[in-house]
Design a protein around this motif. Structure first.
Motif, mmCIF file in Angstrom:
data_model
loop_
_atom_site.group_PDB
_atom_site.id
_atom_site.type_symbol
_atom_site.label_atom_id
_atom_site.label_comp_id
_atom_site.label_asym_id
_atom_site.label_seq_id
_atom_site.Cartn_x
_atom_site.Cartn_y
_atom_site.Cartn_z
ATOM 1 N N UNK A 22 0.830 -1.204 0.000
ATOM 2 C CA UNK A 22 0.000 0.000 0.000
ATOM 3 C C UNK A 22 0.864 1.253 0.000
ATOM 4 N N UNK A 23 2.005 1.194 0.687
ATOM 5 C CA UNK A 23 2.863 2.366 0.789
ATOM 6 C C UNK A 23 3.562 2.686 -0.522
ATOM 7 N N UNK A 24 4.100 1.668 -1.197
ATOM 8 C CA UNK A 24 4.885 1.910 -2.407
ATOM 9 C C UNK A 24 4.225 1.388 -3.677
ATOM 10 N N UNK A 25 3.358 0.401 -3.539
ATOM 11 C CA UNK A 25 2.784 -0.199 -4.730
ATOM 12 C C UNK A 25 3.755 -1.165 -5.386
ATOM 13 N N UNK A 26 3.355 -1.697 -6.520
ATOM 14 C CA UNK A 26 4.180 -2.614 -7.303
ATOM 15 C C UNK A 26 4.330 -2.034 -8.699
ATOM 16 N N UNK A 27 5.308 -2.513 -9.465
ATOM 17 C CA UNK A 27 5.476 -1.953 -10.818
ATOM 18 C C UNK A 27 4.220 -2.023 -11.674
ATOM 19 N N UNK B 205 1.942 3.708 -8.309
ATOM 20 C CA UNK B 205 3.035 3.144 -7.514
ATOM 21 C C UNK B 205 4.202 4.126 -7.432
ATOM 22 N N UNK B 206 4.949 4.069 -6.322
ATOM 23 C CA UNK B 206 6.162 4.866 -6.160
ATOM 24 C C UNK B 206 7.323 4.022 -6.653
ATOM 25 N N UNK B 207 7.822 4.326 -7.831
ATOM 26 C CA UNK B 207 8.869 3.546 -8.470
ATOM 27 C C UNK B 207 10.172 4.327 -8.524
ATOM 28 N N UNK B 208 11.270 3.614 -8.662
ATOM 29 C CA UNK B 208 12.567 4.267 -8.818
ATOM 30 C C UNK B 208 12.576 5.079 -10.106
ATOM 31 N N UNK B 209 13.291 6.205 -10.115
ATOM 32 C CA UNK B 209 13.319 7.043 -11.321
ATOM 33 C C UNK B 209 14.060 6.363 -12.459
ATOM 34 N N UNK C 181 6.340 19.312 -5.905
ATOM 35 C CA UNK C 181 5.293 20.125 -5.286
ATOM 36 C C UNK C 181 4.093 19.228 -5.018
ATOM 37 N N UNK C 182 3.218 19.689 -4.132
ATOM 38 C CA UNK C 182 2.024 18.918 -3.822
ATOM 39 C C UNK C 182 2.257 17.924 -2.705
ATOM 40 N N UNK C 183 1.320 16.992 -2.539
ATOM 41 C CA UNK C 183 1.341 16.021 -1.447
ATOM 42 C C UNK C 183 2.048 14.756 -1.901
ATOM 43 N N UNK C 184 2.989 14.290 -1.096
ATOM 44 C CA UNK C 184 3.715 13.069 -1.418
ATOM 45 C C UNK C 184 2.766 11.879 -1.419
ATOM 46 N N UNK C 185 2.923 10.951 -2.380
ATOM 47 C CA UNK C 185 2.085 9.750 -2.371
ATOM 48 C C UNK C 185 2.363 8.838 -1.184
ATOM 49 N N UNK C 186 3.468 9.070 -0.472
ATOM 50 C CA UNK C 186 3.788 8.272 0.707
ATOM 51 C C UNK C 186 3.200 8.878 1.984
ATOM 52 N N UNK C 187 2.569 10.044 1.871
ATOM 53 C CA UNK C 187 2.121 10.764 3.061
ATOM 54 C C UNK C 187 0.967 10.079 3.781
ATOM 55 N N UNK D 218 17.243 -5.290 9.995
ATOM 56 C CA UNK D 218 16.972 -5.549 11.399
ATOM 57 C C UNK D 218 15.583 -5.030 11.755
ATOM 58 N N UNK D 219 14.779 -5.877 12.396
ATOM 59 C CA UNK D 219 13.488 -5.422 12.919
ATOM 60 C C UNK D 219 13.721 -4.202 13.814
ATOM 61 N N UNK D 220 12.916 -3.162 13.736
ATOM 62 C CA UNK D 220 11.591 -3.083 13.145
ATOM 63 C C UNK D 220 11.551 -2.420 11.768
ATOM 64 N N UNK D 221 12.655 -2.441 11.061
ATOM 65 C CA UNK D 221 12.677 -1.815 9.746
ATOM 66 C C UNK D 221 12.158 -2.780 8.688
ATOM 67 N N UNK D 222 11.785 -2.231 7.537
ATOM 68 C CA UNK D 222 11.096 -2.999 6.508
ATOM 69 C C UNK D 222 11.925 -2.957 5.233
ATOM 70 N N UNK D 223 12.223 -4.119 4.698
ATOM 71 C CA UNK D 223 13.052 -4.226 3.499
ATOM 72 C C UNK D 223 12.408 -3.528 2.309
ATOM 73 N N UNK D 224 13.233 -2.869 1.500
ATOM 74 C CA UNK D 224 12.733 -2.267 0.266
ATOM 75 C C UNK D 224 12.223 -3.358 -0.669
ATOM 76 N N UNK D 225 11.195 -3.052 -1.448
ATOM 77 C CA UNK D 225 10.750 -4.023 -2.451
ATOM 78 C C UNK D 225 11.866 -4.348 -3.436
#
Length: 418
Positions: A295-300, A305-309, A327-333, A378-385
């Motif tokens: 939900x936070x980043x989406x998938x390709x 989805x929030x994808x790498x540039x 500008x505007x509201x971040x999709x991760x907000x 390391x918990x409690x961090x979340x691995x990047x997709x």
């Protein structure tokens, strides 16, 4: 040499941080306190080991947690005096530079995203920027939730909506708990503990509150008092660092705060606020352990989805900041599902390093963290997709990429100095 010349008193108790270990670790940096446990924290009397400081590789020096703003400043100004630490575990004594003799700052850790202004200033600087050190690089490392711990005697849980969080943290007219829906019998003053310094944790938190109430929280920034009116000293308590947040919270009844995830038990409703929000048409209470990465980043394949540039955008460091928008509201907000106060922590490098050893250590980190499907987090961090890790590896490590760390076609005659 890039190792701390510790005072004699500290040398007697530092233990594992021996001269031999310090001498073998060259890469210097610090910054945001949110990921310091993940990276390998400089602390008294014995520092922790993390994904940057472990040996033999990548073998960075201990990470100095000073806040994202100070970490960025240390990097962009190449000023190691800004990397200060609590050298004696005594809160009443001032912090001192981790490196008594100034050394080169090789990188910064930041939860606050590189801005267009920061990148433009770096590119234009005659000696401390692109001309001397090569292009700026910013890469996300992990995702993390920002938690909302509380200290309210007698409460075994606390469920709040994001709108209520905005009221509590930013509305100057909300000063007592009985003004908050669901707390009508709690006639006690609200105490809000906030980070006084520039902090990426603050930026992530305010980014969410701005997305849900841009009247109370009209902008997003890394300094809380620059966005929220904290003039009511009976309500607002400024502190420094994540350790300062937790110390003040434990000492202040009827207080609420925001802090990085490793400071609290993420799945303990007696310690942290659960965010109430609709999911699937049903109101649910989400703890910080319930971040929905999809939900936070989406998938390709998903819309929005929030994808790498890619293409020309990939040559600008700011576009590699997860959640960055010009500008505007971040999709991760405000993600659509799960716990909504989530962001990424990043590392900031230059492309070129004068020290071959530093260049190798930094490349080793990229290979370990982004090149392996089993990269350790390391918990409690979340691995990047996987799609983000692959994009970073192919851009900044792969030997066929112009943007790779240490590319001799770019870096000959350039590099952050030893």
């Amino acid at each position: 040499m890039k190792f701390p010349v510790f005072q004699c008193k500290a040398l007697l108790v530092v233990g594992a941080m021996t001269w031999a270990l310090a001498a073998s670790a060259q890469v210097v940096g610090g910054g945001g306190t949110l990921p310091e446990g993940l990276y390998g924290k400089a602390q008294f009397p014995v520092g922790s080991t993390g994904i940057l400081s472990r040996t033999p590789v990548p073998g960075f020096n201990a990470y100095v947690g000073v806040g994202s703003g100070a970490g960025k400043s240390a990097f962009f100004q190449n000023n190691s005096n800004l990397l200060v630490w609590n050298h004696d575990a005594n809160a009443s004594t001032p912090n001192v530079p981790f490196y008594p003799t100034p050394v080169t700052v090789d990188y910064a850790g930041s939860d606050s995203l590189v801005t267009a202004a920061e990148e433009t200033a770096y590119d234009a600087h005659p000696t401390l920027g692109r001309a001397s050190f090569g292009p700026l690089i910013q890469v996300p490392v992990v995702l993390a939730a920002v938690t909302v711990p509380y200290n309210i005697p007698g409460r075994s849980s606390m469920n709040l909506t994001s709108a209520q969080l905005a009221q509590i943290f930013a509305d100057p007219t909300i000063t007592h708990w009985n003004q908050v829906a669901g707390f009508s019998t709690l006639n006690q003053p609200i105490k809000v503990i906030y980070r006084a310094e520039s902090s990426g944790t603050t930026e992530i938190f305010l980014r969410h509150l701005n997305a849900v109430n841009n009247t109370l929280v009209p902008s997003v920034g890394s300094t809380y008092a620059s966005v929220v009116n904290v003039g009511n000293a009976s309500k607002y308590i400024p502190v420094t660092g994540s350790d300062g947040v937790m110390a003040a919270l434990l000492a202040t009844p009827y207080a609420i705060a925001y802090v990085s995830p490793e400071r609290v038990a993420l799945d303990d409703p007696t310690k942290v606020v659960a965010i109430s929000r609709a999911s699937g048409g049903v109101l649910q209470n989400f703890l910080p352990s319930q971040v929905d990465v999809a939900a936070a980043l989406g998938t390709p394949a998903s819309a929005g989805a929030i994808l790498a540039p890619t293409g020309p955008a990939a040559t600008q460091a700011r576009n590699w900041g997860i959640g960055y928008v010009a500008s505007g509201v971040s999709p991760l907000a405000n993600p659509s599902r799960g716990y909504p106060i989530v962001g990424a922590t990043h590392l900031i490098f230059s492309q070129c390093y004068a020290s071959a050893a530093d260049n190798t250590r930094i490349r080793n980190f990229f290979a370990q963290h982004y090149g392996s499907a089993n990269s350790d987090v390391v918990h409690p961090f979340i691995k990047l997709p996987a799609h983000w890790r692959t994009a970073i590896y192919n851009t900044f490590f792969a030997t066929n990429s112009v943007q790779r760390i240490g590319n001799p076609d770019v870096c000959t005659g350039k590099g952050r100095p030893i």
